[in-house]
Write a protein that holds these residues in place. Structure first.
Motif, short mmCIF file in Angstrom:
data_model
loop_
_atom_site.label_atom_id
_atom_site.label_comp_id
_atom_site.label_asym_id
_atom_site.label_seq_id
_atom_site.Cartn_x
_atom_site.Cartn_y
_atom_site.Cartn_z
N VAL A 49 0.84 -1.21 0.00
CA VAL A 49 0.00 0.00 0.00
C VAL A 49 0.87 1.26 0.00
O VAL A 49 0.56 2.25 -0.66
N LEU A 50 1.97 1.20 0.74
CA LEU A 50 2.87 2.36 0.79
C LEU A 50 3.41 2.68 -0.60
O LEU A 50 3.46 3.84 -1.02
N LEU A 51 3.79 1.65 -1.34
CA LEU A 51 4.27 1.85 -2.70
C LEU A 51 3.15 2.43 -3.59
O LEU A 51 3.37 3.34 -4.39
N PHE A 52 1.95 1.87 -3.42
CA PHE A 52 0.79 2.38 -4.17
C PHE A 52 0.55 3.85 -3.86
O PHE A 52 0.31 4.67 -4.76
N SER A 53 0.64 4.20 -2.58
CA SER A 53 0.33 5.57 -2.17
C SER A 53 1.32 6.57 -2.74
O SER A 53 0.96 7.72 -3.02
N VAL A 54 2.57 6.16 -2.89
CA VAL A 54 3.57 7.04 -3.49
C VAL A 54 3.30 7.21 -4.98
O VAL A 54 3.36 8.32 -5.53
N ALA A 55 2.96 6.11 -5.63
CA ALA A 55 2.73 6.15 -7.08
C ALA A 55 1.49 6.96 -7.44
O ALA A 55 1.46 7.63 -8.48
N PHE A 56 0.46 6.90 -6.58
CA PHE A 56 -0.81 7.54 -6.90
C PHE A 56 -1.13 8.71 -5.99
O PHE A 56 -2.28 9.18 -5.95
N ALA A 57 -0.12 9.22 -5.28
CA ALA A 57 -0.29 10.40 -4.42
C ALA A 57 -1.47 10.27 -3.48
O ALA A 57 -2.28 11.18 -3.32
N ALA A 58 -1.58 9.08 -2.85
CA ALA A 58 -2.69 8.82 -1.93
C ALA A 58 -2.21 9.07 -0.50
O ALA A 58 -1.65 8.18 0.15
N LEU A 59 -2.39 10.27 -0.01
CA LEU A 59 -1.84 10.67 1.29
C LEU A 59 -2.47 9.88 2.43
O LEU A 59 -1.77 9.41 3.34
N THR A 60 -3.79 9.72 2.42
CA THR A 60 -4.45 8.99 3.51
C THR A 60 -3.97 7.54 3.56
O THR A 60 -3.66 7.01 4.63
N ALA A 61 -3.93 6.91 2.41
CA ALA A 61 -3.45 5.52 2.35
C ALA A 61 -2.01 5.44 2.82
O ALA A 61 -1.61 4.47 3.49
N ARG A 62 -1.21 6.46 2.50
CA ARG A 62 0.20 6.45 2.92
C ARG A 62 0.31 6.51 4.43
O ARG A 62 1.07 5.77 5.05
N LEU A 63 -0.45 7.38 5.05
CA LEU A 63 -0.43 7.49 6.52
C LEU A 63 -0.90 6.19 7.18
O LEU A 63 -0.32 5.73 8.17
N LEU A 64 -1.94 5.61 6.61
CA LEU A 64 -2.44 4.35 7.16
C LEU A 64 -1.42 3.23 6.99
O LEU A 64 -1.22 2.40 7.89
N ALA A 65 -0.76 3.19 5.84
CA ALA A 65 0.23 2.14 5.58
C ALA A 65 1.40 2.25 6.56
O ALA A 65 1.88 1.24 7.09
N VAL A 66 1.87 3.46 6.79
CA VAL A 66 2.97 3.66 7.74
C VAL A 66 2.54 3.24 9.14
O VAL A 66 3.29 2.59 9.88
N THR A 67 1.31 3.60 9.50
CA THR A 67 0.79 3.20 10.82
C THR A 67 0.73 1.68 10.93
O THR A 67 1.15 1.10 11.94
N GLY A 68 0.22 1.04 9.89
CA GLY A 68 0.15 -0.42 9.91
C GLY A 68 1.51 -1.07 10.00
O GLY A 68 1.71 -2.04 10.74
N LEU A 69 2.49 -0.54 9.25
CA LEU A 69 3.84 -1.10 9.30
C LEU A 69 4.44 -0.96 10.70
O LEU A 69 5.12 -1.87 11.18
N LEU A 70 4.20 0.15 11.34
CA LEU A 70 4.72 0.34 12.70
C LEU A 70 4.08 -0.64 13.67
O LEU A 70 4.76 -1.22 14.54
N ILE A 71 2.76 -0.84 13.54
CA ILE A 71 2.07 -1.76 14.44
C ILE A 71 2.54 -3.20 14.22
O ILE A 71 2.84 -3.93 15.17
N ALA A 72 2.61 -3.61 12.96
CA ALA A 72 3.07 -4.97 12.67
C ALA A 72 4.54 -5.14 13.02
O ALA A 72 4.94 -6.15 13.62
N GLY A 73 5.36 -4.16 12.67
CA GLY A 73 6.79 -4.26 12.93
C GLY A 73 7.13 -4.33 14.40
O GLY A 73 8.08 -5.03 14.79
N ALA A 74 6.34 -3.65 15.22
CA ALA A 74 6.60 -3.67 16.66
C ALA A 74 6.44 -5.07 17.23
O ALA A 74 7.11 -5.44 18.21
N GLY A 75 5.57 -5.86 16.63
CA GLY A 75 5.36 -7.22 17.11
C GLY A 75 6.31 -8.24 16.51
O GLY A 75 6.53 -9.30 17.09
#
Length: 303
Positions: A49-75
């Motif tokens: 999703v992060l790659l998609f958000s960069v390619a398609f300038a999807a700011l909301t999706a980008r913020l959500l993807a970063v949040t998801g990566l942080l949550i998953a990565g922490a575990g």
């Protein structure tokens, strides 16, 4: 159309975050432990999703993807740190879920022969592949085979001296032996757990944890937990036995539908033990094999 796609991706990403968060609450319901097993897949999805958000300038999706990566990565991160190397192991343990219909017995036997383990722990031993155990019995004079489910039982084979009668919880996926090794006594447990939900893993753990908690230390538990090392299921086994998972992230269950794999197979060690665990090829199974190189932290006195 582009806005609609951005919105749909954002909604799916938000759902992924909720499911990832639910995976931290396996103590509340086993379904959440099933989600915990997919934490790496969620992380891969968020990266996409992060790659998609960069390619398609999807700011909301980008913020959500970063949040998801942080949550998953922490575990994931705590399990990913490797342990200290064991330059001079005192004992080696091989563990493998062979798959009940393994069609490459010669590969399995060649792998075990090359590794030369002191103890062999196998799961899913049944009629289609029992020839593997029969042929291994020519090399290992002590064997215990404990019936489990329709996919087959748990087996432990070794040349080490048995200090007590082997244990077997028929139909519960647990067997154990108390060994007299050159560096001291050791209890080795072979384990095969059901999938958390809806396959009754919590009840299985409740049944076997009482028995395992009474085993003499030090203890090494090897097998297919059908759960990642960060799951509530593994925590329960570790708490009952005074063990902890060997460090490292090993994606042992490999199928195309769960790329890049699931970390389901583990070795748990008592505090008196340290070890490093390597992945070996699947050899006809859908699980990779494990080879643990183990040492006693303090030299024990053999019984």
């Amino acid at each position: 159309m582009t806005d609609a796609i951005r919105g749909a991706v954002s909604m799916l990403t938000a759902l992924g975050i909720l499911l990832t968060l639910a995976g931290y609450f396996g103590h509340a319901h086993p379904a959440f432990d099933s989600l915990a097993a997919l934490r790496i897949q969620f992380a891969v999805g968020f990266a996409g999703v992060l790659l998609f958000s960069v390619a398609f300038a999807a700011l909301t999706a980008r913020l959500l993807a970063v949040t998801g990566l942080l949550i998953a990565g922490a575990g994931i991160a705590p399990a990913a740190f490797p342990g200290d190397p064991v330059p001079q192991p005192q004992l080696s343990v091989y563990s493998h879920n062979l798959r009940f219909d393994n069609g490459a017995p010669d590969e399995v036997l060649a792998q075990i022969s090359a590794a030369g383990p002191d103890v062999v722990v196998l799961q899913e031993i049944g009629a289609p592949n029992e020839d593997i155990v029969e042929r291994l019995a020519r090399r290992y004079r002590n064997q215990v085979l404990c019936p489990f489910a329709s996919v087959g039982g748990v087996a432990i084979l070794t040349n080490a001296r048995l200090l007590d009668k082997p244990g077997c919880l028929k139909g519960q996926g647990a067997a154990w032996v108390r060994l007299g090794t050159d560096v001291g006594p050791l209890t080795v447990v072979g384990l095969h757990l059901h999938w958390p939900w809806p396959y009754g893993q919590p009840e299985q753990i409740s049944s076997i944890a009482r028995e395992l908690s009474a085993l003499d230390e030090p203890v090494l538990i090897a097998g297919d937990f059908n759960a990642p090392s960060w799951s509530h299921a593994v925590d329960r086994i570790a708490a009952a036995t005074g063990t902890r998972p060997s460090p490292g992230l090993r994606l042992t269950f490999r199928r195309p539908g769960v790329w890049p794999g699931l970390p389901l197979d583990h070795m748990l060690l008592s505090e008196d033990l340290s070890g490093e665990v390597a992945i070996l090829p699947a050899a006809g199974s859908d699980h990779m094999a494990l080879l643990g190189r183990i040492t006693f932290r303090t030299r024990a006195v053999a019984n």
